[in-house]
Design a protein around this motif. Structure first.
Motif, PDB file in Angstrom:
ATOM      1  N   ALA A  16      -9.294   0.867  -5.130  1.00  0.00           N
ATOM      2  CA  ALA A  16      -9.590  -0.358  -3.989  1.00  0.00           C
ATOM      3  C   ALA A  16      -9.454   0.414  -2.807  1.00  0.00           C
ATOM      4  CB  ALA A  16      -8.653  -1.574  -4.255  1.00  0.00           C
ATOM      5  N   PRO A  17     -10.300   0.330  -1.766  1.00  0.00           N
ATOM      6  CA  PRO A  17     -10.221   0.688  -0.602  1.00  0.00           C
ATOM      7  C   PRO A  17      -8.856   0.200   0.097  1.00  0.00           C
ATOM      8  CG  PRO A  17     -11.930  -1.023  -0.526  1.00  0.00           C
ATOM      9  CD  PRO A  17     -11.354  -0.860  -1.883  1.00  0.00           C
ATOM     10  N   PRO A  18      -8.429   1.297   0.941  1.00  0.00           N
ATOM     11  CA  PRO A  18      -6.846   0.927   1.712  1.00  0.00           C
ATOM     12  C   PRO A  18      -7.079  -0.336   2.550  1.00  0.00           C
ATOM     13  CG  PRO A  18      -7.850   2.918   2.463  1.00  0.00           C
ATOM     14  CD  PRO A  18      -8.818   2.414   1.407  1.00  0.00           C
ATOM     15  N   THR A  19      -6.032  -1.160   2.514  1.00  0.00           N
ATOM     16  CA  THR A  19      -6.023  -2.205   3.532  1.00  0.00           C
ATOM     17  C   THR A  19      -5.870  -1.565   5.115  1.00  0.00           C
ATOM     18  OG1 THR A  19      -3.824  -2.531   3.385  1.00  0.00           O
ATOM     19  CG2 THR A  19      -5.299  -4.033   1.746  1.00  0.00           C
ATOM     20  N   GLN A  20      -6.129  -2.375   5.988  1.00  0.00           N
ATOM     21  CA  GLN A  20      -5.575  -1.891   7.214  1.00  0.00           C
ATOM     22  C   GLN A  20      -4.201  -1.646   7.497  1.00  0.00           C
ATOM     23  OE1 GLN A  20      -7.742  -1.447   9.819  1.00  0.00           O
ATOM     24  NE2 GLN A  20      -6.007  -0.978  11.283  1.00  0.00           N
ATOM     25  N   HIS A  21      -3.295  -2.281   6.775  1.00  0.00           N
ATOM     26  CA  HIS A  21      -1.899  -2.155   6.990  1.00  0.00           C
ATOM     27  C   HIS A  21      -1.710  -0.745   6.248  1.00  0.00           C
ATOM     28  CE1 HIS A  21       2.271  -2.885   7.379  1.00  0.00           C
ATOM     29  NE2 HIS A  21       2.498  -2.784   5.916  1.00  0.00           N
ATOM     30  N   GLU A  22      -2.210  -0.594   5.163  1.00  0.00           N
ATOM     31  CA  GLU A  22      -1.885   0.844   4.332  1.00  0.00           C
ATOM     32  C   GLU A  22      -2.598   1.871   5.143  1.00  0.00           C
ATOM     33  OE1 GLU A  22      -3.812   0.219   0.622  1.00  0.00           O
ATOM     34  OE2 GLU A  22      -2.069  -0.247  -0.294  1.00  0.00           O
ATOM     35  N   ALA A  23      -3.689   1.725   5.846  1.00  0.00           N
ATOM     36  CA  ALA A  23      -4.207   2.760   6.706  1.00  0.00           C
ATOM     37  C   ALA A  23      -3.422   3.122   7.899  1.00  0.00           C
ATOM     38  CB  ALA A  23      -5.745   2.357   7.316  1.00  0.00           C
ATOM     39  N   GLU A  24      -2.682   2.268   8.429  1.00  0.00           N
ATOM     40  CA  GLU A  24      -1.751   2.398   9.416  1.00  0.00           C
ATOM     41  C   GLU A  24      -0.436   2.802   9.040  1.00  0.00           C
ATOM     42  OE1 GLU A  24      -1.318  -1.593  10.928  1.00  0.00           O
ATOM     43  OE2 GLU A  24      -2.941  -1.649  12.145  1.00  0.00           O
ATOM     44  N   LYS A  91       5.204   2.037   0.947  1.00  0.00           N
ATOM     45  CA  LYS A  91       4.528   1.273  -0.309  1.00  0.00           C
ATOM     46  C   LYS A  91       5.292   0.714  -1.240  1.00  0.00           C
ATOM     47  CE  LYS A  91       0.817   2.228  -2.241  1.00  0.00           C
ATOM     48  NZ  LYS A  91      -0.488   3.102  -3.015  1.00  0.00           N
ATOM     49  N   ASN A 100       3.631  -7.650   2.989  1.00  0.00           N
ATOM     50  CA  ASN A 100       2.364  -6.963   3.475  1.00  0.00           C
ATOM     51  C   ASN A 100       2.129  -6.680   4.547  1.00  0.00           C
ATOM     52  OD1 ASN A 100       0.585  -5.257   2.135  1.00  0.00           O
ATOM     53  ND2 ASN A 100      -0.708  -6.731   1.165  1.00  0.00           N
TER      54      ASN A 100
END
Length: 100
Positions: A16-24, A91, A100
């Motif tokens: 799955a593409p990373p969420t905005q939070h994961e990208a941050e 994570k 999250n």
């Protein structure tokens, strides 16, 4: 002679593409690794100015900027793997805390 059909395999599942939070979180981990690398380069002597062809006081004042930029590029290119370890730990901690 009968024609043979090519053997096809199903494509592996795409993550799955990373969420905005994961990208941050990943960006913060890369910045932390870059700062760590900058300190290691400083203690290794990168940017030390000595000798007849040194840039003098001006070079000494700006060598930290060069080290920081070089370490940022190193971290973005994969660095020493510290950013990935930090990211995975963040994570795991969030999953454990259920936020999250």
């Amino acid at each position: 002679m009968t024609p043979t059909q090519p053997i096809t395999q199903p494509a592996p599942p795409q993550p799955a593409p990373p969420t905005q939070h994961e990208a941050e979180m990943r960006e913060a981990a890369v910045k932390l690794e870059a700062n760590f690398l900058a300190e290691m380069l400083k203690h290794a002597g990168l940017g030390d100015t000595e000798g007849a062809f040194s840039g003098g006081v001006g070079e000494e004042q700006f060598s930290s900027f060069l080290r920081q930029e070089q370490s940022q590029l190193m971290a973005e290119a994969g660095g020493i793997g510290l950013a990935e370890t930090i990211f995975e730990a963040m994570k795991a901690r969030e999953a454990k805390n259920g936020s999250n």
